[in-house]
Design a protein around this motif. Structure first.
Motif, PDB file in Angstrom:
ATOM      1  N   GLN A 222       0.916  -1.148   0.062  1.00 29.10           N
ATOM      2  CA  GLN A 222       0.065  -0.143  -0.077  1.00 29.10           C
ATOM      3  C   GLN A 222       0.897   1.176  -0.154  1.00 29.10           C
ATOM      4  OE1 GLN A 222      -2.714  -0.045   3.303  1.00 29.10           O
ATOM      5  NE2 GLN A 222      -4.201   1.382   2.251  1.00 29.10           N
ATOM      6  N   PHE A 223       0.675   2.194  -0.907  1.00 30.54           N
ATOM      7  CA  PHE A 223       1.176   3.589  -0.749  1.00 30.54           C
ATOM      8  C   PHE A 223       0.760   4.488   0.228  1.00 30.54           C
ATOM      9  CE2 PHE A 223       1.312   2.310  -5.520  1.00 30.54           C
ATOM     10  CZ  PHE A 223       2.743   2.159  -5.493  1.00 30.54           C
ATOM     11  N   ARG A 224       1.428   4.215   1.475  1.00 28.94           N
ATOM     12  CA  ARG A 224       0.867   5.720   2.393  1.00 28.94           C
ATOM     13  C   ARG A 224      -0.648   5.558   2.590  1.00 28.94           C
ATOM     14  NH1 ARG A 224       4.932  10.881   1.047  1.00 28.94           N
ATOM     15  NH2 ARG A 224       6.697   9.706   1.218  1.00 28.94           N
ATOM     16  N   ASN A 225      -1.249   4.270   2.861  1.00 26.70           N
ATOM     17  CA  ASN A 225      -2.679   4.254   3.274  1.00 26.70           C
ATOM     18  C   ASN A 225      -3.383   4.709   2.274  1.00 26.70           C
ATOM     19  OD1 ASN A 225      -1.949   3.286   5.871  1.00 26.70           O
ATOM     20  ND2 ASN A 225      -1.714   5.201   6.553  1.00 26.70           N
ATOM     21  N   GLN A 226      -2.962   4.878   0.764  1.00 23.82           N
ATOM     22  CA  GLN A 226      -3.680   5.122  -0.264  1.00 23.82           C
ATOM     23  C   GLN A 226      -4.044   4.118  -1.214  1.00 23.82           C
ATOM     24  OE1 GLN A 226      -5.179   8.448  -0.412  1.00 23.82           O
ATOM     25  NE2 GLN A 226      -4.226   8.652   1.493  1.00 23.82           N
TER      26      GLN A 226
ATOM     27  N   ARG B 196      -3.568   0.634  -3.129  1.00 23.77           N
ATOM     28  CA  ARG B 196      -2.666  -0.479  -3.028  1.00 23.77           C
ATOM     29  C   ARG B 196      -2.055  -0.949  -4.337  1.00 23.77           C
ATOM     30  NH1 ARG B 196      -7.017  -1.598   0.692  1.00 23.77           N
ATOM     31  NH2 ARG B 196      -6.212  -2.241   2.827  1.00 23.77           N
TER      32      ARG B 196
END
Length: 311
Positions: free
Chosen positions: A210-214, A216
Motif C-alpha cells: 500500500q502507498f501511504r494508506n492510499q 494498494r
C-alpha cells in the motif's frame, strides 16, 4: 393505565423489530462476503501477421505474407475448500490475501484461420481448432504460512499435435502479504513429425502493499530455466495498481533468458472491475515484439473480455 401499558409494549415491540431487521441485514451482509465458488468465462481474438522476404540468384522475387486469426472461448471454475472470506484489500486478490485453499478447472477452445499470400498474389487458406483442459490446485496451511501447489494441462491442435504440461511446487508466506515459491515444471510436445520434452525449475515471488494508506499495489516475478524455443530460460514480470478494492489495473511482461535467434517479448495491459461485490468484469490487450532475421517481420496482438462470478 392500560393505554400507557399498551404504548410501552408497542414501543418495546418496535425496538425489537428494528433490532431483528438490523440483525438480518448484518447477517445477510456477512454471508454475502463469504463464497464457496468462483466461475468465469471469457472470449478472445489474436491476430498474427508475418512477412517473409524471399531471395534467390536473381535477387528478391517478393514477400510471402501469412495472416493467422485465432478466436478462443474459455470457461473455468474454482472451488474454495473452506470458503473464501473477503477481508480488507482488493477483492480480486482475496484468495491470496486470505490464504485460501482452492482447486480450479478450466476449458478452452480455439478456432484458427490461416491465409498465405505468395509474391504473385496467389492465396491459399487453411483452418483448424484446438481444445485445452487444465486443473490447478493450491493448499495453504494458514498457521505456518506454507502452501503446496500444482497444475496439469493438455491441449490438442490440428489433430496431430498434443502439448502436456505438469507442475508441482511448494511455497511460503514470508510476510503477511508476501510469498515465495519453487515449482518443478515439465512440458511434452508430441506431433506426427517430432517429439520434444523440456523441464525446469520456476522461482516466483509475489507481494501486495500500500502507498501511504492510499492506493494498494502488487507485483510478482518468476524466472525459469525451462527452455523456450532456442532460449535457455524465460521470465515473467507483473505490476498491479488498485485505486480501490473493486478496481485493478495491471501490466505484465514475459520474455526469454539466454541467447535466441528469435527473441520474443510479450506484453499485456489488463483491468478488472467488481461492478457488484460478487461480479467482476475483466478486459485485456496483448502484443508481442519479435526480434528475428531481417527478412522476417512478425506482428502479434490480441484482446479479451471476461466475467467472473462468486457465490
Amino acid at each position: 393505565n392500560q393505554s400507557e401499558h399498551d404504548d410501552y409494549h408497542t414501543e418495546i415491540d418496535v425496538k425489537t423489530l428494528r433490532l431483528l431487521v438490523t440483525g438480518l441485514f448484518v447477517a445477510a451482509s456477512a454471508s454475502a462476503e463469504q463464497y464457496d465458488w468462483e466461475v468465469g468465462a471469457d472470449i478472445s481474438r489474436t491476430t498474427t501477421e508475418q512477412t517473409i522476404g524471399l531471395f534467390g540468384p536473381g535477387g528478391s522475387p517478393g514477400n510471402v505474407r501469412i495472416e493467422n486469426d485465432a478466436d478462443a472461448i474459455g470457461i473455468g471454475a474454482t472451488w474454495f475448500f473452506e470458503g473464501l472470506e473477503i477481508s480488507e484489500g482488493p477483492r480480486t486478490e482475496a484468495p491470496f490475501l486470505s490464504r485460501t485453499s482452492s482447486l480450479s478447472f478450466a476449458y478452452s477452445r480455439v478456432d484458427f484461420d490461416s491465409t498465405t499470400t505468395s509474391p504473385v498474389d496467389v492465396t491459399t487458406s487453411s483452418s483448424g481448432d484446438s481444445d485445452g483442459l487444465g486443473f490447478r490446485g493450491r493448499y495453504v496451511w494458514k498457521d505456518s504460512g506454507w502452501f503446496a501447489l500444482g497444475s496439469y494441462s493438455r491441449s490438442e491442435a490440428f489433430s496431430d499435435a498434443t502439448v502436456t504440461t505438469l507442475t508441482a511446487g511448494v511455497g511460503r508466506y514470508v510476510a503477511r502479504n508476501t510469498t515465495i515459491s519453487a515449482t518443478l515444471g515439465r512440458t511434452e510436445v508430441d506431433t506426427n513429425v517430432f517429439d520434444d520434452t523440456s523441464s525446469g525449475v520456476i522461482l516466483a515471488a509475489k507481494h501486495i502493499g500500500q502507498f501511504r494508506n492510499q492506493w494498494r499495489y502488487g507485483f510478482d516475478i518468476d524466472v525459469s530455466n525451462q527452455e523456450f524455443g532456442d532460449a535457455s530460460g524465460q521470465y515473467g514480470l507483473g505490476f498491479s495498481l488498485f485505486p480501490n478494492d473493486d478496481l485493478v489495473l495491471a501490466f505484465n511482461s514475459t520474455g526469454q533468458i539466454g541467447g535466441s535467434n528469435n527473441e520474443q517479448q510479450g506484453y499485456r495491459l489488463s483491468g478488472g472491475w467488481f461492478v457488484l461485490p460478487d461480479l467482476e468484469i475483466t478486459a485485456g490487450y496483448d502484443w508481442v515484439d519479435v526480434d528475428s532475421d531481417e527478412t522476417v517481420d512478425i506482428d502479434t496482438n490480441g484482446f479479451n473480455i471476461g466475467v467472473n462470478y462468486r457465490f
